[in-house]
Design an enzyme around this catalytic site. Sequence first.
Site, PDB file in Angstrom:
ATOM      1  N   LYS A  29       0.835  -1.210   0.000  1.00 25.91           N
ATOM      2  CA  LYS A  29       0.000   0.000   0.000  1.00 25.91           C
ATOM      3  C   LYS A  29       0.868   1.257   0.000  1.00 25.91           C
ATOM      4  CE  LYS A  29      -3.674  -0.108   2.418  1.00 25.91           C
ATOM      5  NZ  LYS A  29      -4.978   0.015   2.973  1.00 25.91           N
ATOM      6  N   ARG A  98      -3.108   2.969   8.690  1.00 27.05           N
ATOM      7  CA  ARG A  98      -3.469   1.763   7.934  1.00 27.05           C
ATOM      8  C   ARG A  98      -2.295   0.805   7.812  1.00 27.05           C
ATOM      9  NH1 ARG A  98      -7.933   2.914   4.369  1.00 27.05           N
ATOM     10  NH2 ARG A  98      -8.592   5.065   4.653  1.00 27.05           N
ATOM     11  N   GLY A 107      -7.875  -7.629   4.854  1.00 27.47           N
ATOM     12  CA  GLY A 107      -8.693  -7.695   6.061  1.00 27.47           C
ATOM     13  C   GLY A 107      -8.022  -8.385   7.234  1.00 27.47           C
ATOM     14  N   MET A 109      -5.217  -7.440   8.890  1.00 29.18           N
ATOM     15  CA  MET A 109      -4.594  -6.568   9.895  1.00 29.18           C
ATOM     16  C   MET A 109      -5.460  -5.326  10.095  1.00 29.18           C
ATOM     17  SD  MET A 109      -0.633  -7.130   9.033  1.00 29.18           S
ATOM     18  CE  MET A 109      -0.861  -6.643   7.357  1.00 29.18           C
ATOM     19  N   ARG A 343      -3.302  -1.178  -6.503  1.00 28.05           N
ATOM     20  CA  ARG A 343      -2.335  -2.289  -6.524  1.00 28.05           C
ATOM     21  C   ARG A 343      -2.652  -3.150  -7.738  1.00 28.05           C
ATOM     22  NH1 ARG A 343      -5.271  -5.166  -1.499  1.00 28.05           N
ATOM     23  NH2 ARG A 343      -7.177  -5.498  -2.656  1.00 28.05           N
ATOM     24  N   HIS A 459      -1.171 -44.922  -2.435  1.00 27.78           N
ATOM     25  CA  HIS A 459      -1.413 -45.601  -3.710  1.00 27.78           C
ATOM     26  C   HIS A 459      -2.549 -44.927  -4.474  1.00 27.78           C
ATOM     27  CE1 HIS A 459      -3.300 -48.719  -6.259  1.00 27.78           C
ATOM     28  NE2 HIS A 459      -2.040 -49.021  -6.522  1.00 27.78           N
ATOM     29  N   ARG A 582       5.882 -47.807 -15.160  1.00 28.12           N
ATOM     30  CA  ARG A 582       5.962 -48.765 -14.040  1.00 28.12           C
ATOM     31  C   ARG A 582       5.391 -50.086 -14.550  1.00 28.12           C
ATOM     32  NH1 ARG A 582       4.201 -43.864 -11.014  1.00 28.12           N
ATOM     33  NH2 ARG A 582       5.595 -43.519  -9.251  1.00 28.12           N
ATOM     34  N   ARG A 637      10.731 -49.200 -16.466  1.00 29.09           N
ATOM     35  CA  ARG A 637      11.374 -49.592 -15.211  1.00 29.09           C
ATOM     36  C   ARG A 637      11.075 -51.052 -14.910  1.00 29.09           C
ATOM     37  NH1 ARG A 637       9.625 -46.820  -9.754  1.00 29.09           N
ATOM     38  NH2 ARG A 637       7.892 -48.273 -10.005  1.00 29.09           N
ATOM     39  N   GLU A 767      17.166 -43.208  -6.110  1.00 34.46           N
ATOM     40  CA  GLU A 767      16.089 -43.013  -5.140  1.00 34.46           C
ATOM     41  C   GLU A 767      16.463 -43.508  -3.749  1.00 34.46           C
ATOM     42  OE1 GLU A 767      12.589 -45.149  -6.399  1.00 34.46           O
ATOM     43  OE2 GLU A 767      13.751 -46.838  -7.135  1.00 34.46           O
ATOM     44  N   SER A 786      17.523 -41.405 -13.342  1.00 29.00           N
ATOM     45  CA  SER A 786      16.235 -40.743 -13.160  1.00 29.00           C
ATOM     46  C   SER A 786      15.974 -40.680 -11.658  1.00 29.00           C
ATOM     47  CB  SER A 786      15.129 -41.516 -13.872  1.00 29.00           C
ATOM     48  OG  SER A 786      13.903 -40.881 -13.628  1.00 29.00           O
ATOM     49  N   GLY A 788      14.166 -40.717  -8.402  1.00 29.08           N
ATOM     50  CA  GLY A 788      12.889 -41.162  -7.836  1.00 29.08           C
ATOM     51  C   GLY A 788      12.691 -40.395  -6.543  1.00 29.08           C
ATOM     52  N   THR A 789      12.167 -39.217  -6.675  1.00 24.01           N
ATOM     53  CA  THR A 789      12.138 -38.328  -5.505  1.00 24.01           C
ATOM     54  C   THR A 789      11.091 -38.740  -4.476  1.00 24.01           C
ATOM     55  OG1 THR A 789      10.853 -36.868  -6.917  1.00 24.01           O
ATOM     56  CG2 THR A 789      13.166 -36.288  -6.551  1.00 24.01           C
ATOM     57  N   ASN A 790      10.191 -39.671  -4.844  1.00 19.99           N
ATOM     58  CA  ASN A 790       9.251 -40.157  -3.816  1.00 19.99           C
ATOM     59  C   ASN A 790      10.023 -40.984  -2.787  1.00 19.99           C
ATOM     60  OD1 ASN A 790       7.288 -39.116  -5.513  1.00 19.99           O
ATOM     61  ND2 ASN A 790       6.839 -41.085  -6.449  1.00 19.99           N
ATOM     62  N   ASP A 791      10.748 -41.982  -3.296  1.00 21.49           N
ATOM     63  CA  ASP A 791      11.527 -42.804  -2.364  1.00 21.49           C
ATOM     64  C   ASP A 791      12.682 -42.019  -1.765  1.00 21.49           C
ATOM     65  OD1 ASP A 791      10.530 -45.468  -1.913  1.00 21.49           O
ATOM     66  OD2 ASP A 791      10.667 -45.734  -4.082  1.00 21.49           O
ATOM     67  N   CYS A 854      11.511 -38.593 -12.098  1.00 22.96           N
ATOM     68  CA  CYS A 854      10.216 -39.204 -12.374  1.00 22.96           C
ATOM     69  C   CYS A 854       9.370 -39.360 -11.116  1.00 22.96           C
ATOM     70  CB  CYS A 854      10.384 -40.541 -13.076  1.00 22.96           C
ATOM     71  SG  CYS A 854      11.290 -41.739 -12.092  1.00 22.96           S
ATOM     72  N   TYR A 874      15.362 -33.498 -18.213  1.00 26.99           N
ATOM     73  CA  TYR A 874      13.905 -33.556 -18.352  1.00 26.99           C
ATOM     74  C   TYR A 874      13.231 -33.799 -17.005  1.00 26.99           C
ATOM     75  CZ  TYR A 874      14.285 -38.654 -18.001  1.00 26.99           C
ATOM     76  OH  TYR A 874      14.532 -39.925 -17.552  1.00 26.99           O
TER      77      TYR A 874
HETATM   78  C1  PEP Z   1       9.984 -42.612  -6.842  1.00 26.16           C
HETATM   79  O1  PEP Z   1      10.319 -43.287  -5.872  1.00 26.16           O
HETATM   80  O2  PEP Z   1      10.087 -41.378  -6.901  1.00 26.16           O
HETATM   81  C2  PEP Z   1       9.442 -43.290  -8.026  1.00 26.16           C
HETATM   82  C3  PEP Z   1       9.179 -42.618  -9.126  1.00 26.16           C
HETATM   83  O3  PEP Z   1       9.136 -44.603  -7.907  1.00 26.16           O
HETATM   84  P1  PEP Z   1       7.817 -45.166  -7.169  1.00 26.16           P
HETATM   85  O4  PEP Z   1       6.951 -43.996  -6.856  1.00 26.16           O
HETATM   86  O5  PEP Z   1       7.195 -46.110  -8.135  1.00 26.16           O
HETATM   87  O6  PEP Z   1       8.408 -45.838  -5.977  1.00 26.16           O
HETATM   88 MG    MG Z   2      10.522 -45.436  -6.089  1.00 22.11          MG
END
Ligand code: PEP
Ligand code: MG
Length: 902
Positions: A29, A98, A107, A109, A343, A459, A582, A637, A767, A786, A788-791, A854, A874
């Site tokens: 502001k 203000r 709204g 503050m 703004r 899952h 997969r 995979r 991973e 690649s 595997g950022t989940n694991d 991935c 990628y």
């Molecule tokens: C992961 O682990 O990031 C991955 C892509 O494999 P998944 O999810 O199948 O374990």
């Molecule tokens: Mg995995």
Amino acid sequence: MATQETVESKYVYDFAEGNKDLKDLLGGKGANLAEMTNLGLPVPPGFTITTEACQAYLSTGREPDGLAGQIEAHLESLERQMGRRLGDPDDPLLVSVRSGAKFSMPGMMETVLNVGLNDRSVIGLSTQAGGNDRFAWDSYRRLIQMFGKTVCEVPGEEFEHALDDAKHAKGTRNDLDLDADDLRGLVDAYKKIFAKHTGREFPQEPREQLDLAIRAVFESWNAERAILYRRQERIPADLGTAVNVVSMVFGNLGPDSGTGVAFTRDPGSGAQGIYGDYLANAQGEDVVAGIRNTVPLQELEQLDKNSYDELLGIMARLEEHYKDLCDIEFTIERGKLWMLQTRVGKRTAAAAFVIAGQLVDEGLIDLDEALHRVNGAQLAQLMFPRFQLDHDFQPVARGIGASPGAASGKVVFTSARAVELAAEGESVILVRRETNPDDLTGMIAAKGILTSRGGKTSHAAVVARGMGKTCVSGADELEVNVPAKRFTVGGHTVGEGDVVSIDGTTGKVYLGEVPVMPSEVVQYFEGSLDPAHIDNPLVRAVHRIMTHADAARRLRVRTNADTGADAARARRFGAEGIGLCRTEHMFLGDRRELVERLILAAGEREREDALAALLPLQRADFVEIFREMDGLPVTVRLIDPPLHEFLPPLEQLAVNVAVAQERGEDVAKEEALLSAVRRMHEENPMLGLRGVRLGLVIPGLFAMQVRAIAEAAVAVTRDGGTACPEIMVPLVGAVQELETVRAEAEKIIAEVVGDSGVEVLIGTMIEVPRAALTAGQIAEAAEFFSFGTNDLTQMAWGFSRDDVEGAFFWRYLELGIFGISPFESIDADGVGRLVRIAAEEGRAARPGLKLGVCGEHGGDPDSVHFFHAVGLDYVSCSPFRVPVARLEAGRAAISTTGSDSR
Ligand code: PEP
Ligand code: MG
């Protein structure tokens, strides 16, 4: 002798000293009031106390040294400019105080108006207003009310009740019917309320009022609702608010005064034009309170043509200056227009795209800037079907919005029933406590999936996102009873065939059918709208900006797809290959029996038979996928999850065997199965016999898959296609694991491929943290990585990906341990560091090593920027995230400052 001089920080800026780029210091502001002042627009004079002063106050509990003196100096200068003194009994200057943080927190503050009024200056104000006593006393009672509530925490309802009493006594329901005497009486009543709650009289000293109001605004930064809002909007907690002290102008001085808000374009649709509301004879708070109905801004033309024309001129000037949609607040005091705020205005996702496109057409911005002005989250919103919630639908439960979209349908509790009803043309919602790979056919058949357990990487969530199917997970208010085919929630019992509606964006669950609208943006991506003949402005804008993003981006975008249908859809959405196929779903359904044979095989011969039976089935799967992805890389995979996931659950099997034995039936086969399940049972299956470990333990399993991939690639190539397979080994932690698999795979590939010209790459997932930390060694045996950022997130944090989000993440978010789940957006400092190390060391060992990601993060906007910065080749994400990733990859490429479309 040298004297040590301390340079006093500058805590107060006159409006003429600031500009729009000083938002960090002056708040949004303050910075914009300064900008308008310097543009020569009619802004009531004033000054801004910086966010640094607020930060100092909040960290020490007292005003920083020098602040009081600087306020005094700026106040004196303001008084000179206005020719009035604050709270002067005869001719008072009044000010508003203000809040205004760097990011708009509407709204959240505090604001105090009419500071400077007291028992004496109220008379002076009346004289100033041409003897308008009513106005003066109304202003005074508003001050006591706002000051009491904001500064001294007097309960607001007490003032409201006193106002109601006054109206009641007068026999009216309208504030405007209260005359000067009534309001004078109300001031007395308000003062008593003030004294009762604070133990002191309402402060008569104007400067004390000002100082206390400033302090209250500082403190409102830490009000509970402000903290909650910041958490929600991911606004850092330590920014503090600036405070604007602005000379009061009055919109409630009679019919030639008024107040309003306006947008330079429609913030809902982006359409050009003038959008706003005006309320004659009123102050801003009256508009917000909705006490009287506003009129469309266009009607101001009849009421006050001069002000209207001036306002339109200013709005055009602001748009041209800010090169964006602006929203403004203004007041007209006796025919004189004043700008109280501007703004860059908030807008819907659709309006963001439409306006960015329009501004390019108008030559105000270029396409790079247009790309900056939109973001992937907005695009994602535009891709989901939406509920038309114009009727009065109340949710009965709220879970985690696991896969966005809106779906209505008949409740079913089993996969088989989902398939049956879907085949009859019914829309169904599959309701489970949690899903497992067995539910896949039901999930495919269902319009949406609702579970009472599990988080965003459960899952159900992962699979639903992959399919672009609506999913609400972890709705733990639901008591799901699958055998009885019903669930209960909030006193309702919902049985099979009853209709529910689920919103995968908000996580809300509704009873009954809420109408759903399809997304035009998806129709465009699917190719059913020809961009050359699009008259829908939104779709036109999306087309144009996406084309630019594609041209700008360096990151390629692939998809995670396991079926030909998913591959085809992702390709239409712009996927440039498959980053993760997969293969586990290929072991379900009819093939389950073959997997059982494989596990139970007593000897080599039986195992080989089972694998030989699986080979042609797998080959056919790959042929279909390679065909759909003709000419593009496909990363397949090798099987990852523990094999016992494909067997019946231990308890169920044990019961079946016991019952059958009781009946004297022949249970030899079931007993063998049961003992295999017992043998393979694991306490921590996620850390157990899966991935590459499985390939090393079960002879021939990986070999069969490698052969199927190579044969499929050769078959497709012989048919005139181009298959580009990349074989990926999961869960590798040591180069020796990969070398062993590789040696066997290379032999098979050489044998199958022969002179067909097919080239097969072999690489690995990264991973397991150890893999990231020994990436230099692993790269010797891998042509690609690649992530595997989940694991990798699961193992770096030690968070079970199936449990923690529902179990305790809410507390971690509440405590600010992280601002967003690390399963959703990459934890750059920890997990991201592993990615960075692996990328650097991998490429050092093998220059040109192909790098991708991935895990679920491949489709998350912030994470895409991170992967761009780390230098991956990628990202790979579920088909529906492909356009989002393309857009964000384009934004990352043109961005020097990171993602800035908040
Ligand atoms: C992961 O682990 O990031 C991955 C892509 O494999 P998944 O999810 O199948 O374990
Ligand atoms: Mg995995």
